[in-house]
Design a protein around this motif. Structure first.
Motif, PDB file in Angstrom:
ATOM      1  N   ARG A 388       0.814  -1.223   0.000  1.00 29.73           N
ATOM      2  CA  ARG A 388       0.000   0.000   0.000  1.00 29.73           C
ATOM      3  C   ARG A 388       0.848   1.275   0.000  1.00 29.73           C
ATOM      4  O   ARG A 388       0.318   2.377   0.121  1.00 29.73           O
ATOM      5  CB  ARG A 388      -0.924   0.017   1.224  1.00 29.73           C
ATOM      6  CG  ARG A 388      -1.902  -1.141   1.267  1.00 29.73           C
ATOM      7  CD  ARG A 388      -2.874  -0.983   2.414  1.00 29.73           C
ATOM      8  NE  ARG A 388      -3.827  -2.091   2.491  1.00 29.73           N
ATOM      9  CZ  ARG A 388      -4.811  -2.176   3.368  1.00 29.73           C
ATOM     10  NH1 ARG A 388      -4.972  -1.222   4.276  1.00 29.73           N
ATOM     11  NH2 ARG A 388      -5.624  -3.213   3.361  1.00 29.73           N
ATOM     12  N   GLN A 390       2.489   4.581  -0.716  1.00 31.01           N
ATOM     13  CA  GLN A 390       2.136   5.644  -1.656  1.00 31.01           C
ATOM     14  C   GLN A 390       3.203   6.732  -1.725  1.00 31.01           C
ATOM     15  O   GLN A 390       3.464   7.278  -2.795  1.00 31.01           O
ATOM     16  CB  GLN A 390       0.804   6.285  -1.249  1.00 31.01           C
ATOM     17  CG  GLN A 390      -0.374   5.345  -1.282  1.00 31.01           C
ATOM     18  CD  GLN A 390      -1.647   6.010  -0.811  1.00 31.01           C
ATOM     19  OE1 GLN A 390      -1.707   7.232  -0.643  1.00 31.01           O
ATOM     20  NE2 GLN A 390      -2.683   5.228  -0.577  1.00 31.01           N
ATOM     21  N   CYS A 413       3.563  -2.399  -4.727  1.00 32.32           N
ATOM     22  CA  CYS A 413       3.007  -1.050  -4.628  1.00 32.32           C
ATOM     23  C   CYS A 413       3.198  -0.238  -5.902  1.00 32.32           C
ATOM     24  O   CYS A 413       2.591   0.824  -6.061  1.00 32.32           O
ATOM     25  CB  CYS A 413       3.643  -0.306  -3.459  1.00 32.32           C
ATOM     26  SG  CYS A 413       5.427  -0.002  -3.683  1.00 32.32           S
ATOM     27  N   HIS A 415       2.609  -0.488  -9.314  1.00 29.24           N
ATOM     28  CA  HIS A 415       1.707  -0.268 -10.446  1.00 29.24           C
ATOM     29  C   HIS A 415       0.534   0.645 -10.117  1.00 29.24           C
ATOM     30  O   HIS A 415       0.174   1.518 -10.915  1.00 29.24           O
ATOM     31  CB  HIS A 415       1.201  -1.617 -10.966  1.00 29.24           C
ATOM     32  CG  HIS A 415       2.297  -2.522 -11.441  1.00 29.24           C
ATOM     33  ND1 HIS A 415       2.966  -2.308 -12.628  1.00 29.24           N
ATOM     34  CD2 HIS A 415       2.870  -3.621 -10.887  1.00 29.24           C
ATOM     35  CE1 HIS A 415       3.884  -3.243 -12.793  1.00 29.24           C
ATOM     36  NE2 HIS A 415       3.849  -4.056 -11.742  1.00 29.24           N
ATOM     37  N   ASP A 416      -0.074   0.490  -8.958  1.00 31.09           N
ATOM     38  CA  ASP A 416      -1.311   1.217  -8.679  1.00 31.09           C
ATOM     39  C   ASP A 416      -1.248   2.125  -7.463  1.00 31.09           C
ATOM     40  O   ASP A 416      -2.173   2.897  -7.222  1.00 31.09           O
ATOM     41  CB  ASP A 416      -2.469   0.218  -8.464  1.00 31.09           C
ATOM     42  CG  ASP A 416      -2.693  -0.657  -9.680  1.00 31.09           C
ATOM     43  OD1 ASP A 416      -2.619  -0.116 -10.801  1.00 31.09           O
ATOM     44  OD2 ASP A 416      -2.934  -1.869  -9.506  1.00 31.09           O
ATOM     45  N   ARG A 417      -0.190   2.070  -6.675  1.00 31.80           N
ATOM     46  CA  ARG A 417      -0.174   2.784  -5.403  1.00 31.80           C
ATOM     47  C   ARG A 417       0.837   3.920  -5.342  1.00 31.80           C
ATOM     48  O   ARG A 417       0.510   5.026  -4.917  1.00 31.80           O
ATOM     49  CB  ARG A 417       0.118   1.797  -4.268  1.00 31.80           C
ATOM     50  CG  ARG A 417      -0.986   0.783  -4.037  1.00 31.80           C
ATOM     51  CD  ARG A 417      -2.138   1.386  -3.283  1.00 31.80           C
ATOM     52  NE  ARG A 417      -3.150   0.398  -2.960  1.00 31.80           N
ATOM     53  CZ  ARG A 417      -4.173   0.643  -2.145  1.00 31.80           C
ATOM     54  NH1 ARG A 417      -4.303   1.814  -1.573  1.00 31.80           N
ATOM     55  NH2 ARG A 417      -5.061  -0.309  -1.905  1.00 31.80           N
ATOM     56  N   GLU A 419       2.811   7.044  -5.452  1.00 26.39           N
ATOM     57  CA  GLU A 419       2.477   8.349  -6.015  1.00 26.39           C
ATOM     58  C   GLU A 419       3.637   9.337  -5.953  1.00 26.39           C
ATOM     59  O   GLU A 419       3.792  10.161  -6.848  1.00 26.39           O
ATOM     60  CB  GLU A 419       1.276   8.947  -5.265  1.00 26.39           C
ATOM     61  CG  GLU A 419       0.000   8.132  -5.382  1.00 26.39           C
ATOM     62  CD  GLU A 419      -1.131   8.717  -4.565  1.00 26.39           C
ATOM     63  OE1 GLU A 419      -0.895   9.731  -3.862  1.00 26.39           O
ATOM     64  OE2 GLU A 419      -2.248   8.168  -4.621  1.00 26.39           O
ATOM     65  N   SER A 439       6.946   1.755 -14.912  1.00 32.50           N
ATOM     66  CA  SER A 439       5.747   0.942 -14.691  1.00 32.50           C
ATOM     67  C   SER A 439       4.874   1.458 -13.558  1.00 32.50           C
ATOM     68  O   SER A 439       3.812   0.897 -13.296  1.00 32.50           O
ATOM     69  CB  SER A 439       6.155  -0.503 -14.392  1.00 32.50           C
ATOM     70  OG  SER A 439       6.988  -0.559 -13.239  1.00 32.50           O
ATOM     71  N   CYS A 440       5.316   2.509 -12.876  1.00 30.82           N
ATOM     72  CA  CYS A 440       4.534   3.081 -11.758  1.00 30.82           C
ATOM     73  C   CYS A 440       3.514   4.061 -12.319  1.00 30.82           C
ATOM     74  O   CYS A 440       3.742   5.282 -12.355  1.00 30.82           O
ATOM     75  CB  CYS A 440       5.471   3.770 -10.761  1.00 30.82           C
ATOM     76  SG  CYS A 440       6.735   2.684 -10.066  1.00 30.82           S
ATOM     77  N   HIS A 441       2.391   3.556 -12.751  1.00 31.18           N
ATOM     78  CA  HIS A 441       1.414   4.369 -13.477  1.00 31.18           C
ATOM     79  C   HIS A 441       0.745   5.425 -12.606  1.00 31.18           C
ATOM     80  O   HIS A 441       0.192   6.393 -13.126  1.00 31.18           O
ATOM     81  CB  HIS A 441       0.347   3.457 -14.097  1.00 31.18           C
ATOM     82  CG  HIS A 441       0.906   2.419 -15.007  1.00 31.18           C
ATOM     83  ND1 HIS A 441       1.591   2.719 -16.165  1.00 31.18           N
ATOM     84  CD2 HIS A 441       0.913   1.051 -14.921  1.00 31.18           C
ATOM     85  CE1 HIS A 441       1.971   1.604 -16.760  1.00 31.18           C
ATOM     86  NE2 HIS A 441       1.578   0.565 -16.025  1.00 31.18           N
ATOM     87  N   SER A 442       0.786   5.269 -11.282  1.00 33.80           N
ATOM     88  CA  SER A 442       0.172   6.255 -10.394  1.00 33.80           C
ATOM     89  C   SER A 442       1.163   7.321  -9.935  1.00 33.80           C
ATOM     90  O   SER A 442       0.784   8.218  -9.176  1.00 33.80           O
ATOM     91  CB  SER A 442      -0.419   5.558  -9.163  1.00 33.80           C
ATOM     92  OG  SER A 442      -1.429   4.650  -9.531  1.00 33.80           O
ATOM     93  N   GLU A 444       3.021  10.497  -9.411  1.00 29.29           N
ATOM     94  CA  GLU A 444       2.664  11.891  -9.691  1.00 29.29           C
ATOM     95  C   GLU A 444       3.850  12.832  -9.575  1.00 29.29           C
ATOM     96  O   GLU A 444       3.893  13.860 -10.249  1.00 29.29           O
ATOM     97  CB  GLU A 444       1.558  12.350  -8.736  1.00 29.29           C
ATOM     98  CG  GLU A 444       0.270  11.553  -8.846  1.00 29.29           C
ATOM     99  CD  GLU A 444      -0.748  11.987  -7.814  1.00 29.29           C
ATOM    100  OE1 GLU A 444      -0.418  12.861  -6.970  1.00 29.29           O
ATOM    101  OE2 GLU A 444      -1.877  11.456  -7.832  1.00 29.29           O
TER     102      GLU A 444
END
Length: 498
Positions: A388, A390, A413, A415-417, A419, A439-442, A444
């Motif tokens: 999880r 972030q 963590c 691919h989707d977590r 940030e 590959s860390c699409h989230s 920011e």
């Protein structure tokens, strides 16, 4: 004749106009002028937006009306004269008479007699902090007293953050009138003293959240008063109240055992003894901030871990005396931990973070800035056991390499977590790390200041895969080439030619 309202429906216009009523209710010295001007302009057929601009253009004084600079009176319909400002906006001359009638010194505005207090309070809730501060700056009345008298027992939440002029007397009146207050923010109200907490203790027994950060006159007496009169207190912020000691904490927790959040940032006199009181009396504690409490050691924090099993957020940044023992205690006693901030705790190592990661699987944010002993081993454990995660700060962790970032980029963590990742001042990081983070699409934001081996080309390739990412990096200016035409050696002005 009714004029066109530029697409603004009548209901929307009236709704916006109603919002001005609250200023009359709470700040009669200034609010009546605003509402009266809007009412008169609305009667003349102007839209809300034009009326608002008209009000500011006129710069209405306190007791009289004068035309705005640059305006003139021109003949209007039926021989009446109309005023026109520099923008060409016209309004009836009798608006001055209307304003004179409405801008009286009588505190009891008509709207206060027409609307119930519940409705006034509801309207009041739509104003943001900036608007309230602006009203407070120009109001001739006593702002806090007006709020308390008009809202009374209906008021549940109030923020006076940064109101430097608010003192003990105003808050005593407030406490007497608003006995149902539950959330009160006095952050930065530097004039208040222990007398304010005494008043709150005496009259506001339902208080649950209280923010006294940067109120440097607060002492142990305030905490003792709160413990006696506010047993429902759940959240208390006394950051930078550096007169508070272990005696105050002891008195507080004995009367407020239901505390869930305690912010003690910058309370430099606190020692391990204070934490032992918290651990013994606050089993519901979820959030604890001890940033820059320099005297804290492992003994105090271990007591917290053993007594507060529901702990989810711990900030011990700047507590340079703590070691891996606290990480082991967190792993063994606080499985719900989500946020851990241990910046500048240079004695923490991979051994402690391994135990932490293997037991605290709900970690979401970790600040490990200047934990200079950690290596890629910590990142490997986080990538395996903390799905999880972030936000991760690794600033000034000079032993981190591309291999650690590779494991993190391939972790649960990634691919989707994930940030935010901060890698500034990590000298071993290269463009290869940016490739691993594609590959860390989230993702920011990424910090890359002073990463000497990161190039613009590497950042550009990362942005092709993550176009919305914010990359913070710095590249030193290129050394200018030598002069083409001259062979004479050049020196800067500060050099001495021998």
């Amino acid at each position: 004749m009714r004029r066109e309202m530029n697409g603004v429906t009548k209901s929307r216009f009236e709704g916006r106009f109603q919002l001005g009523i609250v200023v009359t209710a709470v700040f009669p010295g200034w609010g009546r002028r605003l509402v009266s001007a809007l009412r008169a302009a609305a009667a003349a057929g102007f839209t809300f937006h034009r009326s608002k601009r008209l009000l500011w253009r006129m710069k209405i004084p306190a007791r009289s009306f004068s035309p705005p600079p640059g305006s003139c009176f021109v003949p209007g319909q039926h021989g009446r004269k109309r005023a026109r400002n520099e923008n060409g906006v016209e309004f009836p001359r009798n608006l001055a008479l209307e304003l004179r009638k409405m801008f009286s010194n009588n505190d009891e505005a008509v709207i206060n007699k027409k609307l119930p207090k519940e409705l006034l309070l509801r309207i009041f809730s739509f104003l943001d902090v900036v608007t309230l501060c602006r009203c407070a700056q120009v109001s001739r009345g006593r702002v806090v007293e007006n709020i308390s008298k008009r809202c009374g027992g209906f008021l549940r939440k109030l923020s006076l953050r940064g109101c430097l002029g608010v003192g003990d007397n105003a808050l005593r009146t407030f406490a007497q009138n608003c006995r149902n207050i539950e959330v009160l923010n006095l952050n930065g109200c530097t004039k208040i003293t222990d007398a304010t907490c005494t008043s709150l203790s005496k009259f506001c027994s339902k208080l649950r959240h209280l923010d006294l950060a940067s109120c440097t006159s607060i002492t142990n007496l305030s905490l003792k008063a709160l413990s006696e009169g506010c047993p429902l207190l759940e959240q208390l912020n006394i950051s930078w109240c550096d007169q508070v000691t272990k005696d105050g904490i002891q008195a507080l927790v004995r009367g407020c055992g239901g505390l869930r959040a305690l912010f003690l940032k910058g309370c430099t006199q606190l020692e391990d003894e204070a934490l032992k009181y918290i651990g013994a009396h606050c089993p519901e504690l979820v959030t604890l901030n001890l940033q820059t409490c320099l005297q804290i050691t492992d003994d105090g924090l271990i007591t917290i871990c053993r007594g507060c099993h529901k702990l989810q957020s711990l900030c011990a940044s700047g507590c340079c005396n703590i070691t891996d023992a606290i990480l082991n205690a967190l792993g063994q006693n606080c499985p719900r931990l989500r946020i851990l901030e241990v910046a500048r705790c240079s004695q923490l190592t991979d051994v402690g973070f391994t135990t932490l990661a293997r037991n605290c699987h709900e970690l979401e944010k970790m600040d490990l800035e200047e934990c200079v002993q950690i290596t890629d081993s910590t990142l490997i454990q986080l990538s395996i056991h903390c799905p999880r995660l972030q936000v991760l700060s690794l600033s000034h962790c000079e032993l981190i390499t591309d291999d650690g970032i590779r494991h993190l980029g391939n972790g649960a963590c990634a691919h989707d977590r994930l940030e935010v990742i901060e890698l500034d001042n990590c000298p071993l990081i290269t463009d290869a790390s940016l490739e691993h983070l594609k590959s860390c699409h989230s993702l920011e934001r990424i910090e890359l200041y002073d990463c000497q081996q990161i190039t613009r080309a590497g950042i550009k390739r990362l942005r092709t895969h993550l176009p919305n990412i914010k990359v913070h990096a710095y590249f030193a200016p290129v050394t200018p080439p030598p002069s083409v035409g001259g062979s004479r050696q050049r020196f800067c002005r500060c050099c001495i030619i021998l």
